[in-house]
Design an enzyme around this catalytic site. Structure first.
Site, PDB file in Angstrom:
ATOM      1  N   ASP A   1      39.103  40.114  45.141  1.00  0.00           N
ATOM      2  CA  ASP A   1      38.624  38.818  44.969  1.00  0.00           C
ATOM      3  C   ASP A   1      37.306  38.673  45.967  1.00  0.00           C
ATOM      4  OD1 ASP A   1      40.681  38.309  43.165  1.00  0.00           O
ATOM      5  OD2 ASP A   1      41.997  37.654  44.717  1.00  0.00           O
TER       6      ASP A   1
ATOM      7  N   LYS B   1      33.438  40.368  42.682  1.00  0.00           N
ATOM      8  CA  LYS B   1      32.905  41.406  41.657  1.00  0.00           C
ATOM      9  C   LYS B   1      32.656  41.117  40.333  1.00  0.00           C
ATOM     10  CE  LYS B   1      37.107  43.618  42.420  1.00  0.00           C
ATOM     11  NZ  LYS B   1      37.601  42.441  43.377  1.00  0.00           N
TER      12      LYS B   1
ATOM     13  N   GLN C   1      40.253  45.253  42.242  1.00  0.00           N
ATOM     14  CA  GLN C   1      40.884  45.162  43.484  1.00  0.00           C
ATOM     15  C   GLN C   1      40.134  45.409  44.419  1.00  0.00           C
ATOM     16  OE1 GLN C   1      42.956  47.022  40.844  1.00  0.00           O
ATOM     17  NE2 GLN C   1      43.538  44.850  40.433  1.00  0.00           N
TER      18      GLN C   1
ATOM     19  N   GLY D   1      41.551  39.814  38.176  1.00  0.00           N
ATOM     20  CA  GLY D   1      41.068  38.567  37.646  1.00  0.00           C
ATOM     21  C   GLY D   1      39.696  38.544  38.133  1.00  0.00           C
ATOM     22  N   HIS D   2      38.736  38.622  37.275  1.00  0.00           N
ATOM     23  CA  HIS D   2      37.444  38.448  37.398  1.00  0.00           C
ATOM     24  C   HIS D   2      36.710  37.525  37.124  1.00  0.00           C
ATOM     25  CE1 HIS D   2      37.382  43.163  38.264  1.00  0.00           C
ATOM     26  NE2 HIS D   2      38.076  42.308  39.270  1.00  0.00           N
TER      27      HIS D   2
HETATM   28  P1  GDP Z   1      36.611  39.287  41.675  1.00  0.00           P
HETATM   29  O1  GDP Z   1      38.139  39.573  41.594  1.00  0.00           O
HETATM   30  O2  GDP Z   1      36.253  40.216  43.153  1.00  0.00           O
HETATM   31  O3  GDP Z   1      35.962  39.296  40.602  1.00  0.00           O
HETATM   32  O4  GDP Z   1      36.826  37.922  42.477  1.00  0.00           O
HETATM   33  P2  GDP Z   1      37.329  36.451  41.881  1.00  0.00           P
HETATM   34  O5  GDP Z   1      36.728  36.113  40.290  1.00  0.00           O
HETATM   35  O6  GDP Z   1      38.774  36.569  41.554  1.00  0.00           O
HETATM   36  O7  GDP Z   1      37.249  35.688  42.811  1.00  0.00           O
HETATM   37  C1  GDP Z   1      35.984  35.044  43.321  1.00  0.00           C
HETATM   38  C2  GDP Z   1      35.849  33.407  43.112  1.00  0.00           C
HETATM   39  O8  GDP Z   1      34.730  32.967  43.808  1.00  0.00           O
HETATM   40  C3  GDP Z   1      35.538  33.076  41.651  1.00  0.00           C
HETATM   41  O9  GDP Z   1      36.082  31.961  41.177  1.00  0.00           O
HETATM   42  C4  GDP Z   1      33.985  33.038  41.473  1.00  0.00           C
HETATM   43  O10 GDP Z   1      33.455  32.082  40.431  1.00  0.00           O
HETATM   44  C5  GDP Z   1      33.657  32.445  43.023  1.00  0.00           C
HETATM   45  N1  GDP Z   1      32.439  32.989  43.413  1.00  0.00           N
HETATM   46  C6  GDP Z   1      31.935  34.076  43.230  1.00  0.00           C
HETATM   47  N2  GDP Z   1      30.814  33.980  44.246  1.00  0.00           N
HETATM   48  C7  GDP Z   1      30.613  32.950  44.924  1.00  0.00           C
HETATM   49  C8  GDP Z   1      29.733  32.431  45.913  1.00  0.00           C
HETATM   50  O11 GDP Z   1      28.978  32.984  46.159  1.00  0.00           O
HETATM   51  N3  GDP Z   1      29.977  31.095  46.258  1.00  0.00           N
HETATM   52  C9  GDP Z   1      31.230  30.245  45.822  1.00  0.00           C
HETATM   53  N4  GDP Z   1      31.391  29.080  46.083  1.00  0.00           N
HETATM   54  N5  GDP Z   1      31.914  31.045  44.965  1.00  0.00           N
HETATM   55  C10 GDP Z   1      31.585  32.140  44.505  1.00  0.00           C
HETATM   56  P1  IMO Z   2      40.783  41.529  41.562  1.00  0.00           P
HETATM   57  O1  IMO Z   2      40.432  42.724  40.871  1.00  0.00           O
HETATM   58  C1  IMO Z   2      43.677  40.497  44.780  1.00  0.00           C
HETATM   59  C2  IMO Z   2      47.372  42.593  45.003  1.00  0.00           C
HETATM   60  C3  IMO Z   2      48.642  41.937  44.677  1.00  0.00           C
HETATM   61  C4  IMO Z   2      49.541  42.411  45.411  1.00  0.00           C
HETATM   62  C5  IMO Z   2      49.123  44.187  45.413  1.00  0.00           C
HETATM   63  C6  IMO Z   2      50.150  44.933  44.351  1.00  0.00           C
HETATM   64  O2  IMO Z   2      40.878  40.201  40.924  1.00  0.00           O
HETATM   65  O3  IMO Z   2      40.178  41.770  42.999  1.00  0.00           O
HETATM   66  P2  IMO Z   2      49.818  44.928  41.764  1.00  0.00           P
HETATM   67  O4  IMO Z   2      50.298  43.859  40.800  1.00  0.00           O
HETATM   68  O5  IMO Z   2      48.535  45.543  41.623  1.00  0.00           O
HETATM   69  O6  IMO Z   2      51.058  46.057  41.971  1.00  0.00           O
HETATM   70  O7  IMO Z   2      49.976  44.110  43.146  1.00  0.00           O
HETATM   71  O8  IMO Z   2      47.750  44.023  44.941  1.00  0.00           O
HETATM   72  N1  IMO Z   2      46.372  42.721  43.959  1.00  0.00           N
HETATM   73  C7  IMO Z   2      45.409  41.734  44.147  1.00  0.00           C
HETATM   74  N2  IMO Z   2      44.985  41.076  44.802  1.00  0.00           N
HETATM   75  N3  IMO Z   2      42.844  40.752  43.706  1.00  0.00           N
HETATM   76  C8  IMO Z   2      43.243  41.669  42.988  1.00  0.00           C
HETATM   77  O9  IMO Z   2      42.392  41.949  41.719  1.00  0.00           O
HETATM   78  C9  IMO Z   2      44.516  42.166  42.925  1.00  0.00           C
HETATM   79  N4  IMO Z   2      45.048  43.278  42.210  1.00  0.00           N
HETATM   80  C10 IMO Z   2      46.301  43.397  42.752  1.00  0.00           C
HETATM   81  O10 IMO Z   2      48.495  40.653  44.855  1.00  0.00           O
HETATM   82  O11 IMO Z   2      49.386  42.177  46.766  1.00  0.00           O
HETATM   83 MG    MG Z   3      40.082  38.389  41.429  1.00  0.00          MG
END
Ligand code: GDP
Ligand code: IMO
Ligand code: MG
Length: 425
Positions: free
Chosen positions: A13, A16, A223, A40-41
């Site tokens: 998170d 990415k 991840q 979840g991206h």
């Molecule tokens: P990922 O799993 O690495 O793709 O990250 P996620 O999408 O799960 O979580 C990142 C969250 O932060 C998402 O809701 C993005 O829309 C948000 N986000 C990304 N970059 C920024 C930023 O620079 N500032 C803010 N406020 N939100 C951001």
């Molecule tokens: P993105 O791509 C954050 C965490 C779960 C748990 C551990 C194992 O959005 O960054 P799993 O279901 O993979 O066997 O769970 O890994 N986890 C993540 N945490 N972002 C993710 O993906 C994750 N995918 C798995 O919360 O601790």
């Molecule tokens: Mg994510």
């Protein structure tokens, strides 16, 4: 050497999805190489907010071919739902390519993920319950079903019958669950298979050929480094290899194709699920990060744990991935903090560790050694040039680059594609 690898440097998170979407503008192929719909991206661009789980974050560009490569575990029902949802919003998914070698997440994997977590009780990992761990376990045990099995109904059924016999014993005898029906599973999966058939191809060969033709390939990690099965905080990890080495095995490419390895790094740290987190802040500062950063899991809706920036983890990610640059995200979230700090080392039993500790006990019990940094009151989400940032915010970014010994090349100050600054130097 036009392959770029993009990895998370923390526990996932990091942003990415946003970084991939931005870099996809200059890529011909965007490839998911590991994980499944545990990811979840989030992508925010041109007024669209997309939450992607399996489909690569380059999908918004018409010139990009999105690829789901060999190292991914794929739940076909979830993929089709995601494709339908995108099509429903006018986003074309017809260019998607799926490797026949990717493993299938089966209904018994979901069930086993749920019951084993329940069985572990307070020792549970806090998985996403998407069947990811059990699917990878079967892959390694050589009893997994693969995407290409969907193309041969008799082979699919043969393999399913063998595996299901054992899974049903496990579910019924150990976990007191109802056995699963092979006919029903086969019917659902083979129907999905018919819809997916046009997308299934030898993605490794496709990427190799594209590279020979001078095309650019972006490998999008799911991840993060600390969730890696080998290099993460085991056992509180996921079951695949998100690090740069895993990108190569997952996509089926060799290391000499790669010229950039980008580490996506959040300006603070978050973690979902169980496991050690030395700089976690459960007080007002951590709560503020969570609220301003909207730190709620994209996949499971769980609140993310928040804490201070940890340069020990970042240096480790630099080492494990061979990072060439950083993409720093969510700096805007830190505006208006009353005080701020960065972790520069850990202390345990009188010893100081400025590199990732060699034993899990040290990491679990480590006390962070903090350096105070100057906060800034100004909001940053409207800033368009690095030079226009408040001096304290620029200093924060410079300090992170200095502690990592790797340059920050992109700085994100908001979720939208446009809220990204190039960092000079
Ligand atoms: P990922 O799993 O690495 O793709 O990250 P996620 O999408 O799960 O979580 C990142 C969250 O932060 C998402 O809701 C993005 O829309 C948000 N986000 C990304 N970059 C920024 C930023 O620079 N500032 C803010 N406020 N939100 C951001
Ligand atoms: P993105 O791509 C954050 C965490 C779960 C748990 C551990 C194992 O959005 O960054 P799993 O279901 O993979 O066997 O769970 O890994 N986890 C993540 N945490 N972002 C993710 O993906 C994750 N995918 C798995 O919360 O601790
Ligand atoms: Mg994510």
């Amino acid at each position: 050497m036009p392959v770029t690898i993009l990895v998370g440097t923390q526990w996932g998170d990091e942003g990415k999805g946003k970084a991939t979407d931005l870099l996809a503008a200059r890529s011909d192929f965007v490839v998911r190489y590991q994980g499944g719909n545990n990811a979840g991206h989030t992508v925010v661009a041109a007024g669209e907010l997309l939450k992607l789980h399996l489909i690569p974050s380059g999908i918004l560009y018409r010139h990009v071919t999105p690829v789901i490569a060999d190292g991914v575990v794929l739940d076909p029902g979830v993929l089709l739902q995601e494709m339908d949802a995108l099509e429903g919003r006018g986003i074309d998914t017809s260019r998607l390519k799926i490797s026949g070698n990717a493993h299938l997440v089966m209904p018994y994997h979901l069930e086993i993920d749920k019951v084993t977590e329940r069985y572990l009780g307070k020792h549970r990992l806090g998985t996403t319950k998407r069947g990811i761990g059990p699917a990878y376990a079967d892959k390694v045990a050589r009893i997994g079903l693969r995407v290409q099995d969907l193309l041969d109904p008799s082979i699919f059924r043969q393999k399913l019958d063998v595996v299901l016999k054992e899974k049903n014993l496990l579910l019924a005898r150990l976990y007191n669950r109802l056995p699963m029906d092979a006919d029903k599973i086969a019917e659902t999966y083979l129907t999905h298979g018919k819809r997916l058939e046009p997308f299934i191809t030898d993605t490794g060969a496709l990427l190799y050929q594209a590279l020979r033709e001078g095309r650019n390939v972006l490998l999008e990690g799911a991840q993060g480094t600390l969730l890696d099965i080998d290099h993460g905080t085991y056992p509180f990890v996921t079951s695949s290899s998100p690090v740069a080495g895993g990108a190569l095995t997952g996509a089926g490419l060799g290391p000499r194709e790669v010229d950039r390895v980008i580490g996506v790094t959040k300006a603070y740290v978050t973690r979902v699920g169980s496991g050690p987190f030395p700089t976690e802040d459960t007080g007002p500062a951590g709560r503020r990060m969570g609220e301003r950063g909207v730190e709620v899991g994209t996949t499971t809706g769980r609140p993310r744990r928040c804490g201070w920036f940890d340069s020990v983890l970042l240096r480790y990610a630099v080492r494990v991935n061979g990072l060439t640059e950083l993409f720093l995200t969510k700096l805007d979230v830190l505006s208006g903090m009353s005080e701020m700090r960065i972790c520069v080392a850990y202390e345990y039993e009188g010893n100081c560790y400025d590199d990732f500790p060699p034993h899990q006990t040290i990491f679990h019990k480590a006390q962070p050694v903090y350096e105070d940094v100057e906060p800034w009151p100004e909001e940053l989400d409207g800033v368009e040039r690095f030079e226009d940032l408040p001096a304290a915010a620029r200093k924060y970014v410079d300090r992170i680059a200095e502690l990592a010994a790797v340059p920050v090349r992109h700085l994100s100050v908001g979720p939208d594609r446009r809220q990204t600054l190039a960092v000079p130097g």
